[in-house]
Every structure is written in C-alpha cells, then in structure tokens.
Design an enzyme around this catalytic site. Structure first.
Site, PDB file in Angstrom:
ATOM      1  N   SER A 164       0.847  -1.194   0.000  1.00 25.08           N
ATOM      2  CA  SER A 164       0.000   0.000   0.000  1.00 25.08           C
ATOM      3  C   SER A 164       0.887   1.251   0.000  1.00 25.08           C
ATOM      4  O   SER A 164       1.667   1.446  -0.927  1.00 25.08           O
ATOM      5  CB  SER A 164      -0.965  -0.073   1.193  1.00 25.08           C
ATOM      6  N   ASP A 247      -8.936  -5.624  -4.516  1.00 24.92           N
ATOM      7  CA  ASP A 247      -8.562  -4.219  -4.393  1.00 24.92           C
ATOM      8  C   ASP A 247      -9.551  -3.415  -5.227  1.00 24.92           C
ATOM      9  O   ASP A 247     -10.177  -3.936  -6.153  1.00 24.92           O
ATOM     10  CB  ASP A 247      -7.136  -3.999  -4.903  1.00 24.92           C
ATOM     11  N   HIS A 284      -7.174  -6.239  -0.111  1.00 25.50           N
ATOM     12  CA  HIS A 284      -6.044  -5.352   0.159  1.00 25.50           C
ATOM     13  C   HIS A 284      -5.267  -5.771   1.409  1.00 25.50           C
ATOM     14  O   HIS A 284      -4.082  -5.462   1.538  1.00 25.50           O
ATOM     15  CB  HIS A 284      -6.585  -3.923   0.341  1.00 25.50           C
TER      16      HIS A 284
END
Length: 308
Positions: A164, A247, A284
C-alpha cells in the site's frame, strides 16, 4: 459491504471525473473487502500483524530497534535465519497505513516463512504523518536501505517489498540518488504490493488531512510520473507489481499503469525486468496477511525470485 462485480478491472471513469464521494470510496481499501466488514477487516489485519511479530521475536534470532539514523523513529528490526551465513539475501519490508498509521512492531508478517528458507528480513520504521512529511519518509526509507548495504556489504542481494503506502515508498527507491548516501545498494528485486504510484488523487481525499500534500508535493513524490527517466543500477533487478482481486478499481489502475510504464522501458531500453500479477481471491489486507504462510502464492513468488 459493497458490490464488487466490477472489481478486477480499472474503473471506466477517470478519477478526475469521479464525484468526491466516489473518489473517497475508491481510495478506502477496507470498503472493498468482501469476506468481512470494513472495521473487522482492519481489526483482523492488525491482530495478525501483532501476532506474527510476537511469534517472530520469540522464535527467531533478531536485532530489534536498530537505529539507521538519529531520529527517534528511524529504527529497523532485523530477523535472521537459524543457519548463520556470511552472505545472506536481505528482504526489507515497508508497512502500509496511508503514510499515517502502522508500525514495524506489528508488521513482521513474512518473517517465519522467509527466515526458514535462509532470508534475513528487515522491518523498517519511518515517521508517519503528521509527525513526518512524505519527503521525510522517502528520505528515511532511502537511508534505511543504504544502512543495510553498509552494515552487510557481502549480502546476496537486497529485495524491497512494500504494501500500500509502503509500496509507494519502495517504488520511490527506483528513483533514489545513491551517490549522496555513499553506497550503491545491491538491489535485486522489488515487490510492490497493492500500491499507490500516482499521488495526485490522494490530494483530494480525506487521507490528505494528515498528509497535507500540495499538488506539487504529490507530483514530486509520484513514481508513476518519474520512473520513465530512471535507470536501474543493475539491469537484472526485477520489479513485480502485485494487486489483489478485491482491491478497488482505482488500486487496480494504479498498479497496472505503473507496470505499463516499467514494461515500456523494458521493451524500449531493456531497463527493468518488470512483471504484473493479480492475485486471485484476496483483498487489500489478505494479500499481506497471507505472507505468514509458507505455501502462499506471493510467499512462493518472493522465494523463487530471491533464489532463481
């Protein structure tokens, strides 16, 4: 929970055409989790990270809170394989948290499976916002990489992995000017996991309340805009751009477009050995949580890249 029928494909709507609400949604990864509610997914992620770190510190040889600079937040944890060796591959991990949350003390996800295979793992701390600015974080991460190279000059390769916001910081190392640090790290691979590489959209989301990025700050710190001018010190260095099936479409676009820039350079100049991977059936957070498992797809990709 939200409808994820469109997940897996970049959004058809360019981000500049999105409403403020939709843009916020796109850049809030927990809203795209299908297995749990948003709050629960964040809580689970934190618990898994804390438990993996506790286990790693209990079971592995380690040097904890080693300073790589003078700042209070400039520390690394180094975990070693059981078999001591002069020359080891080193895997550096930069945690996520939108440059404003997260810590090395809850991020040792991959320590067990990688050290078990003879890889030293370094979990890097940096000063998150509002204490640290993005420019400072990039500088800290650069110095952490230089520190590992100086401390372990006979390493068998340094591999950078970020998740991230951490993937953004790792990608910024493709642009680093190492001469001013007095060392050229033996960089052999990058694993950029569910990252953000063009920071301009972030300026217009609530994430920017803590970051306080100007448009100029965002552009200066966007590897998407800069990497075309960069050249790898080692042309055998591999760059893997990875995104999870669940995601958001904007996260998919960010990863795909960054890969495309790298791939274009590979084609034209043979610069980067770039590849792209969408990992099936992970969101994620799972994409990193699963690095605690030795038979996980991404764990195996990392080990194959290191020991190819």
């Amino acid at each position: 929970m939200m409808d994820v029928s469109g997940v897996g494909f970049p959004s058809k709507v360019p981000w500049k055409m999105m409403s403020a609400e939709e843009l916020e949604n796109q850049y809030c990864p927990s809203r795209w989790v299908v297995r749990l509610g948003a709050e629960e997914s964040l809580r689970t992620y934190l618990q898994i990270g804390i438990e993996a770190t506790r286990r790693a510190r209990a079971a592995r040889k380690s040097l904890l809170h080693v300073p790589y600079g003078d700042g209070e937040g400039e520390k690394v944890d180094i975990y070693f394989p059981d078999e001591s060796a002069e020359a080891l591959p080193f895997f550096l991990f930069f945690h996520g948290g939108y440059w404003q949350s997260g810590s090395k003390d809850e991020s040792a996800f991959m320590v067990d499976p990688l050290t078990a295979q003879g890889v030293a793992v370094v979990i890097v701390a940096y000063d998150i916002a509002p204490k640290g600015t993005l420019d400072q974080m990039v500088d800290q991460v650069t110095r952490s990489v230089a520190f590992v190279q100086k401390r372990y000059p006979s390493n068998k390769g340094i591999y950078l992995c970020g998740h991230s916001a951490g993937a953004h910081l790792a990608a910024m190392m493709l642009l680093a000017n190492w001469t001013k640090h007095g060392v050229t790290p033996n960089l052999k691979g990058f694993f950029l996991v569910s990252g953000v590489f063009d920071l301009e959209p972030i300026v217009y989301t609530s994430q920017n309340v803590a970051l306080q990025l100007t448009l100029e700050d965002a552009q200066r710190n966007s590897p998407q805009l800069k990497v075309a001018q960069a050249q790898p010190a080692d042309p055998t260095c591999r760059v893997l751009v990875v995104v999870g099936q669940f995601d958001s479409p904007e996260f998919h676009r960010q990863s795909w477009e960054f890969y495309q820039v790298l791939a274009a350079q590979t084609l034209c100049q043979g610069e980067w050995k770039a590849s792209f991977e969408e990992l099936h059936d992970v969101d994620h957070f799972e994409i990193v949580e699963n690095l605690t498992q030795k038979d996980n797809v991404l764990t195996q990709i990392i080990l194959k890249t290191i020991f190819q």
